[in-house]
Design a protein around this motif. Structure first.
Motif, PDB file in Angstrom:
ATOM      1  N   ARG A  97       0.849  -1.199   0.000  1.00 60.83           N
ATOM      2  CA  ARG A  97       0.000   0.000   0.000  1.00 60.83           C
ATOM      3  C   ARG A  97       0.877   1.240   0.000  1.00 60.83           C
ATOM      4  NH1 ARG A  97       0.905  -1.790   4.965  1.00 60.83           N
ATOM      5  NH2 ARG A  97      -0.590  -3.495   4.816  1.00 60.83           N
ATOM      6  N   ARG A  98       0.260   2.369  -0.341  1.00 63.91           N
ATOM      7  CA  ARG A  98       0.799   3.685  -0.072  1.00 63.91           C
ATOM      8  C   ARG A  98      -0.202   4.391   0.839  1.00 63.91           C
ATOM      9  NH1 ARG A  98       4.993   4.796  -3.777  1.00 63.91           N
ATOM     10  NH2 ARG A  98       4.898   6.996  -3.184  1.00 63.91           N
ATOM     11  N   TYR A  99       0.228   5.381   1.593  1.00 58.12           N
ATOM     12  CA  TYR A  99      -0.594   5.927   2.676  1.00 58.12           C
ATOM     13  C   TYR A  99      -1.098   7.341   2.380  1.00 58.12           C
ATOM     14  CZ  TYR A  99       1.056   2.140   5.709  1.00 58.12           C
ATOM     15  OH  TYR A  99       1.333   0.908   6.261  1.00 58.12           O
ATOM     16  N   GLU A 100      -2.327   7.590   2.787  1.00 60.93           N
ATOM     17  CA  GLU A 100      -2.850   8.945   2.830  1.00 60.93           C
ATOM     18  C   GLU A 100      -2.603   9.504   4.231  1.00 60.93           C
ATOM     19  OE1 GLU A 100      -3.703  10.009  -0.014  1.00 60.93           O
ATOM     20  OE2 GLU A 100      -3.898   8.054  -1.007  1.00 60.93           O
ATOM     21  N   GLY A 134      -2.533   4.171  20.200  1.00 61.95           N
ATOM     22  CA  GLY A 134      -2.272   4.842  21.477  1.00 61.95           C
ATOM     23  C   GLY A 134      -1.161   5.856  21.435  1.00 61.95           C
ATOM     24  N   LEU A 135      -0.770   6.267  20.232  1.00 61.59           N
ATOM     25  CA  LEU A 135       0.266   7.284  20.080  1.00 61.59           C
ATOM     26  C   LEU A 135      -0.381   8.628  19.747  1.00 61.59           C
ATOM     27  CD1 LEU A 135       2.718   5.183  17.902  1.00 61.59           C
ATOM     28  CD2 LEU A 135       3.063   5.806  20.302  1.00 61.59           C
ATOM     29  N   LYS A 136       0.160   9.690  20.279  1.00 57.21           N
ATOM     30  CA  LYS A 136      -0.330  11.030  19.969  1.00 57.21           C
ATOM     31  C   LYS A 136       0.492  11.599  18.821  1.00 57.21           C
ATOM     32  CE  LYS A 136      -1.020  15.654  21.874  1.00 57.21           C
ATOM     33  NZ  LYS A 136      -0.851  16.526  23.058  1.00 57.21           N
ATOM     34  N   VAL A 137      -0.171  11.906  17.714  1.00 60.57           N
ATOM     35  CA  VAL A 137       0.537  12.450  16.551  1.00 60.57           C
ATOM     36  C   VAL A 137       0.963  13.890  16.827  1.00 60.57           C
ATOM     37  CG1 VAL A 137       0.324  13.098  14.126  1.00 60.57           C
ATOM     38  CG2 VAL A 137      -0.651  10.937  14.929  1.00 60.57           C
ATOM     39  N   VAL A 138       2.238  14.142  16.654  1.00 66.21           N
ATOM     40  CA  VAL A 138       2.785  15.489  16.796  1.00 66.21           C
ATOM     41  C   VAL A 138       2.731  16.226  15.467  1.00 66.21           C
ATOM     42  CG1 VAL A 138       4.879  16.812  17.346  1.00 66.21           C
ATOM     43  CG2 VAL A 138       4.294  14.766  18.681  1.00 66.21           C
ATOM     44  N   ASP A 139       3.084  15.509  14.401  1.00 63.55           N
ATOM     45  CA  ASP A 139       3.140  16.141  13.084  1.00 63.55           C
ATOM     46  C   ASP A 139       3.210  15.062  12.010  1.00 63.55           C
ATOM     47  OD1 ASP A 139       5.456  17.465  10.925  1.00 63.55           O
ATOM     48  OD2 ASP A 139       3.619  18.567  11.335  1.00 63.55           O
ATOM     49  N   ILE A 140       2.551  15.329  10.880  1.00 63.29           N
ATOM     50  CA  ILE A 140       2.727  14.507   9.690  1.00 63.29           C
ATOM     51  C   ILE A 140       3.023  15.460   8.542  1.00 63.29           C
ATOM     52  CG2 ILE A 140       1.719  12.881   8.050  1.00 63.29           C
ATOM     53  CD1 ILE A 140       0.019  11.754  10.259  1.00 63.29           C
ATOM     54  N   SER A 141       4.203  15.339   7.980  1.00 59.11           N
ATOM     55  CA  SER A 141       4.605  16.246   6.914  1.00 59.11           C
ATOM     56  C   SER A 141       4.941  15.466   5.654  1.00 59.11           C
ATOM     57  CB  SER A 141       5.811  17.085   7.349  1.00 59.11           C
ATOM     58  OG  SER A 141       6.903  16.247   7.685  1.00 59.11           O
ATOM     59  N   SER A 142       4.864  16.166   4.537  1.00 55.85           N
ATOM     60  CA  SER A 142       5.241  15.576   3.259  1.00 55.85           C
ATOM     61  C   SER A 142       6.732  15.751   3.020  1.00 55.85           C
ATOM     62  CB  SER A 142       4.463  16.238   2.122  1.00 55.85           C
ATOM     63  OG  SER A 142       3.087  15.984   2.233  1.00 55.85           O
ATOM     64  N   TRP A 143       7.309  14.822   2.308  1.00 53.85           N
ATOM     65  CA  TRP A 143       8.717  14.882   1.935  1.00 53.85           C
ATOM     66  C   TRP A 143       8.838  14.527   0.469  1.00 53.85           C
ATOM     67  CZ3 TRP A 143      12.518  10.885   0.845  1.00 53.85           C
ATOM     68  CH2 TRP A 143      13.844  11.362   0.823  1.00 53.85           C
ATOM     69  N   ASN A 144       9.826  15.109  -0.186  1.00 60.07           N
ATOM     70  CA  ASN A 144      10.023  14.886  -1.620  1.00 60.07           C
ATOM     71  C   ASN A 144       8.816  15.407  -2.397  1.00 60.07           C
ATOM     72  OD1 ASN A 144      11.504  14.036  -3.823  1.00 60.07           O
ATOM     73  ND2 ASN A 144      11.832  11.970  -3.036  1.00 60.07           N
ATOM     74  N   VAL A 145       8.452  16.642  -2.119  1.00 63.71           N
ATOM     75  CA  VAL A 145       7.279  17.274  -2.729  1.00 63.71           C
ATOM     76  C   VAL A 145       7.583  17.784  -4.132  1.00 63.71           C
ATOM     77  CG1 VAL A 145       5.671  19.208  -2.520  1.00 63.71           C
ATOM     78  CG2 VAL A 145       6.336  17.915  -0.482  1.00 63.71           C
ATOM     79  N   LEU A 189       5.431  10.432   3.279  1.00 62.02           N
ATOM     80  CA  LEU A 189       4.911  11.075   4.476  1.00 62.02           C
ATOM     81  C   LEU A 189       5.837  10.741   5.629  1.00 62.02           C
ATOM     82  CD1 LEU A 189       1.105  10.215   4.190  1.00 62.02           C
ATOM     83  CD2 LEU A 189       2.113  12.503   3.978  1.00 62.02           C
ATOM     84  N   VAL A 190       6.060  11.719   6.495  1.00 61.51           N
ATOM     85  CA  VAL A 190       6.914  11.520   7.660  1.00 61.51           C
ATOM     86  C   VAL A 190       6.116  11.922   8.903  1.00 61.51           C
ATOM     87  CG1 VAL A 190       9.076  12.113   8.792  1.00 61.51           C
ATOM     88  CG2 VAL A 190       8.961  12.030   6.295  1.00 61.51           C
ATOM     89  N   ALA A 191       5.869  10.948   9.779  1.00 63.78           N
ATOM     90  CA  ALA A 191       5.071  11.180  10.980  1.00 63.78           C
ATOM     91  C   ALA A 191       5.947  11.152  12.220  1.00 63.78           C
ATOM     92  CB  ALA A 191       3.979  10.119  11.092  1.00 63.78           C
ATOM     93  N   ARG A 192       5.684  12.092  13.109  1.00 64.00           N
ATOM     94  CA  ARG A 192       6.299  12.082  14.448  1.00 64.00           C
ATOM     95  C   ARG A 192       5.178  11.949  15.462  1.00 64.00           C
ATOM     96  NH1 ARG A 192       9.711  17.439  14.605  1.00 64.00           N
ATOM     97  NH2 ARG A 192       7.986  18.167  13.301  1.00 64.00           N
ATOM     98  N   ALA A 193       5.370  11.055  16.414  1.00 65.62           N
ATOM     99  CA  ALA A 193       4.341  10.797  17.419  1.00 65.62           C
ATOM    100  C   ALA A 193       4.997  10.529  18.759  1.00 65.62           C
ATOM    101  CB  ALA A 193       3.468   9.603  17.009  1.00 65.62           C
ATOM    102  N   VAL A 194       4.199  10.628  19.808  1.00 62.87           N
ATOM    103  CA  VAL A 194       4.707  10.429  21.179  1.00 62.87           C
ATOM    104  C   VAL A 194       3.809   9.444  21.909  1.00 62.87           C
ATOM    105  CG1 VAL A 194       3.446  12.414  22.104  1.00 62.87           C
ATOM    106  CG2 VAL A 194       5.531  11.611  23.258  1.00 62.87           C
ATOM    107  N   LYS A 195       4.416   8.609  22.746  1.00 66.82           N
ATOM    108  CA  LYS A 195       3.644   7.652  23.557  1.00 66.82           C
ATOM    109  C   LYS A 195       2.926   8.411  24.664  1.00 66.82           C
ATOM    110  CE  LYS A 195       2.633   3.528  25.438  1.00 66.82           C
ATOM    111  NZ  LYS A 195       3.744   2.646  25.868  1.00 66.82           N
TER     112      LYS A 195
END
Length: 231
Positions: A148-151, A163-174, A224-230
């Motif tokens: 798959r590829r992700y939206e 159970g993770l809190k998303v801090v940011d999801i950004s695009s890369w290689n735009v 897509l690059v996601a950063r999340a915190v427990k």
């Protein structure tokens, strides 16, 4: 990904523009964090594992493929053969779990997200990079063994559901997305990971590097690059 593709990717990893800029991205995102214990899940040949090690992390690569694990060990990295759906790691024992271009290869990505959350200590960080948008699906994905590829919304739901809190999801290689889309339109079965002429390689690196200074992270990209915190 088959053994031949793994070996080809490992051979390209040091100089190829895509791998080099991805290492730079990992370095920029991880450098501000205090070093601790880390996992690189689906570490492949260990390019990004090495970035964490060089930043002072006590990092272990987790890799399912014996070929990729052997390559990473040959580069002096600590690697354990294991399944991302059932990590061989104790609960709440990690400060950082990173997965770059691994989740799209795994049937049960919900299990991978849950395992990521399980092994992180409260306040621990997850860094996840995945290919973006089924609109870019092509023979390149088939050749690399993608499922798959992700939206953006789907990736956020996957992380939050674990159970993770998303801090940011950004695009890369735009900036290179239009080029990739045009090239992949007629690609039935071939990977794009191939040797690139040094001049073109430098130009592509420069295009990706330019994104650091432009407000393009919310536009559609190739990854897509996601950063999340427990929690």
């Amino acid at each position: 990904m088959d053994a031949q593709e793994i070996r080809k990717s490992a051979a390209l990893e040091k100089k190829h523009w895509w791998y080099a800029e991805r290492r730079g991205l990992v370095r920029r995102l991880v450098r501000p964090l205090p070093a601790g214990r880390a996992l690189d899940v689906g570490c492949g040949g260990g390019g990004n594992t090495g970035v964490l090690r060089d930043l002072g992390w006590d990092v272990t690569g987790i890799e399912y493929s014996p070929v990729a694990a052997g390559i990473a060990r040959g580069r002096g990295l600590k690697v354990v053969r294991g399944d991302a759906q059932c990590l061989p790691v104790a609960d709440a024992s990690m400060d950082l779990v990173m997965s770059t271009d691994a989740w799209e290869h795994i049937e049960d990505d919900k299990a991978v997200a849950r395992e990521t959350a399980r092994v992180l200590r409260p306040g621990g960080r997850a860094l996840v990079a995945v290919p973006c948008s089924m609109a870019l699906w092509s023979g390149h994905d088939v050749a690399l063994g993608h499922l798959r590829r992700y939206e953006r919304a789907d990736l956020a739901a996957l992380l939050e559901g674990a159970g993770l809190k998303v801090v940011d999801i950004s695009s890369w290689n735009v900036l290179l997305r239009p080029v990739a889309r045009l090239r992949r339109k007629n690609n039935d079965s071939e990977s794009e990971m191939e040797e690139v002429h040094p001049v073109l390689n430098a130009g592509l690196r420069a295009a990706v590097a330019t994104e650091r200074f432009l407000p393009v992270q919310r536009l559609p990209g190739i990854s897509l690059v996601a950063r999340a915190v427990k929690r």
